[in-house]
Design a protein around this motif. Structure first.
Motif, PDB file in Angstrom:
ATOM      1  N   VAL A  27       0.809  -1.223   0.000  1.00 33.79           N
ATOM      2  CA  VAL A  27       0.000   0.000   0.000  1.00 33.79           C
ATOM      3  C   VAL A  27       0.848   1.281   0.000  1.00 33.79           C
ATOM      4  CG1 VAL A  27      -1.472   1.394   1.524  1.00 33.79           C
ATOM      5  CG2 VAL A  27      -2.190  -0.886   0.848  1.00 33.79           C
ATOM      6  N   PRO A  28       1.797   1.467   0.917  1.00 33.27           N
ATOM      7  CA  PRO A  28       2.556   2.731   0.921  1.00 33.27           C
ATOM      8  C   PRO A  28       3.359   2.947  -0.352  1.00 33.27           C
ATOM      9  CG  PRO A  28       2.870   1.528   2.984  1.00 33.27           C
ATOM     10  CD  PRO A  28       2.228   0.583   2.025  1.00 33.27           C
ATOM     11  N   THR A  29       3.985   1.881  -0.843  1.00 29.02           N
ATOM     12  CA  THR A  29       4.810   2.003  -2.047  1.00 29.02           C
ATOM     13  C   THR A  29       3.964   2.276  -3.275  1.00 29.02           C
ATOM     14  OG1 THR A  29       6.411   0.463  -1.097  1.00 29.02           O
ATOM     15  CG2 THR A  29       6.552   0.863  -3.458  1.00 29.02           C
ATOM     16  N   PHE A  30       2.845   1.595  -3.406  1.00 29.09           N
ATOM     17  CA  PHE A  30       1.966   1.820  -4.547  1.00 29.09           C
ATOM     18  C   PHE A  30       1.483   3.271  -4.582  1.00 29.09           C
ATOM     19  CE2 PHE A  30       0.184  -2.516  -6.090  1.00 29.09           C
ATOM     20  CZ  PHE A  30       1.480  -2.954  -6.321  1.00 29.09           C
ATOM     21  N   TYR A  31       1.151   3.821  -3.419  1.00 22.77           N
ATOM     22  CA  TYR A  31       0.714   5.216  -3.381  1.00 22.77           C
ATOM     23  C   TYR A  31       1.866   6.152  -3.750  1.00 22.77           C
ATOM     24  CZ  TYR A  31      -1.134   9.656  -1.805  1.00 22.77           C
ATOM     25  OH  TYR A  31      -1.533  10.969  -1.753  1.00 22.77           O
TER      26      TYR A  31
END
Length: 352
Positions: A27-31
């Motif tokens: 989640v954090p990396t994709f954002y």
């Protein structure tokens, strides 16, 4: 149930857990990479557009199976698998390595679609898809999506039964729209002949049972039944099997769960982790994990084990009402525990 059935259920639960943990980690990396798919993730109409896309995809897949375009379905799924694998590998690796590994996943699916290849690709696809939808669907769109899909799943399994027809079409393609759960160490998906095992007889003397997933592109059945409570695959019955050592006996060495069953509740987990105002639990490996997301995970598994218990009783069951219901219910309960009012937890504040 025999011990191997318990082992199969435990393995299926592990696959679900890997999808959820993978999505939370991504989640954090994709954002940060700009993978959010919509301009306004809080707009609930995003869910309606996606549901419309599911209906169209379902109709296209059923038409493809009817008119012998199975190869097209397989090609699209393999291509999608490679793309999502590239997203996932790109989040943790650099250079050309993500492209090489994603290509290897696609080639393996085409050249040697054994059960462990299918499951590996399925976990990668599931984690990547759930993370993408998680950062693109705020909590209100996510709740709307899961509730509507749960209702749709129930109608398509108990009413129209077209999900059963869809499952029949994908069984022999050996593509990661399913998670394959072997119950014997010697099981080989490549050696399994699904021909003659493509009729569903709910409530017959074989104790057929089904757990359907709601995603039209990631859906098939999990079934537990057969003589002596052996595990059966998603379409295995006596019809056309030839004899007790034929196709039906072969497919009882594994059961199948639609990948959508794992992805859809994980969307709620990922959305809760990203959009909930609750404080992070501070885990280094999962920095976005908070109490509402953790509670959604717990709720998913409560629904999962109830579903697995239900299918052993010998009738067909839609999976998403229990799985999505558990995820949404767990999220709401976790929000209250974290001190987030229900109105805010549901994303209704802008509308009041």
């Amino acid at each position: 149930m025999k011990p191997r059935v318990y082992g199969g259920v435990a393995f299926a639960a592990l696959l679900f857990l890997l999808v959820q943990l993978g999505a939370l980690a991504l989640v954090p990396t994709f954002y940060a990479e700009g993978y959010q798919q919509v301009e306004d993730p809080t707009d609930p109409t995003n869910s309606l557009l996606y549901i419309g896309a599911i209906l169209v995809a379902t109709a296209l897949m059923l038409a493809a199976f009817k008119y012998d375009f199975d190869w097209a379905v397989r090609g699209v799924v393999v291509l999608t698998s490679g793309l999502l694998a590239w997203y996932v590998f790109g989040a943790v690796l650099s250079g050309l390595l993500p492209v090489v590994l994603a290509g290897a996943v696609a080639v393996a699916l085409l050249a040697y679609p054994e059960w462990y290849v299918i499951d590996t690709a399925g976990v990668l696809m599931g984690a990547g898809a759930a993370a993408l939808f998680g950062i693109s669907f705020g909590v209100l769109p996510a709740v709307v999506l899961l509730v509507v899909l749960a209702v749709y799943d129930a109608i398509s399994v108990y009413g129209t039964e077209h999900m059963l027809d869809l499952a029949e079409g994908v069984m022999d393609l050996r593509i990661p729209v399913v998670l394959v759960v072997p119950t014997t160490l010697s099981y080989s998906l490549l050696d399994t002949d699904f021909a003659g095992a493509n009729e569903v007889h709910e409530g017959d003397d074989q104790g057929q049972a089904t757990a359907d997933g709601g995603d039209a592109v990631a859906d098939t059945e999990a079934a537990v039944g057969g003589e002596d409570d052996e595990v059966a695959s998603g379409r295995g019955t006596e019809s056309g099997a030839g004899d007790e050592t034929g196709a039906e006996e072969s497919v009882r060495d594994a059961f199948f769960i639609g990948l959508g069953d794992a992805v859809m509740p994980t969307v709620m987990v990922a959305s809760a982790a990203f959009f909930s105002p609750a404080t992070s639990l501070g885990l280094a490996a999962l920095p976005s994990l908070n109490v509402p997301a953790l509670a959604a995970m717990v709720g998913t598994f409560l629904g999962f084990f109830v579903l697995m218990w239900a299918v052993t009783k010998g009738r067909a069951h839609a999976g998403l009402p229990l799985l999505n219901g558990g995820a949404v219910g767990g999220y709401l309960l976790g929000s209250l525990v974290a001190g987030v009012p229900l109105v805010e937890a549901l994303g209704l504040t802008p509308y009041l």
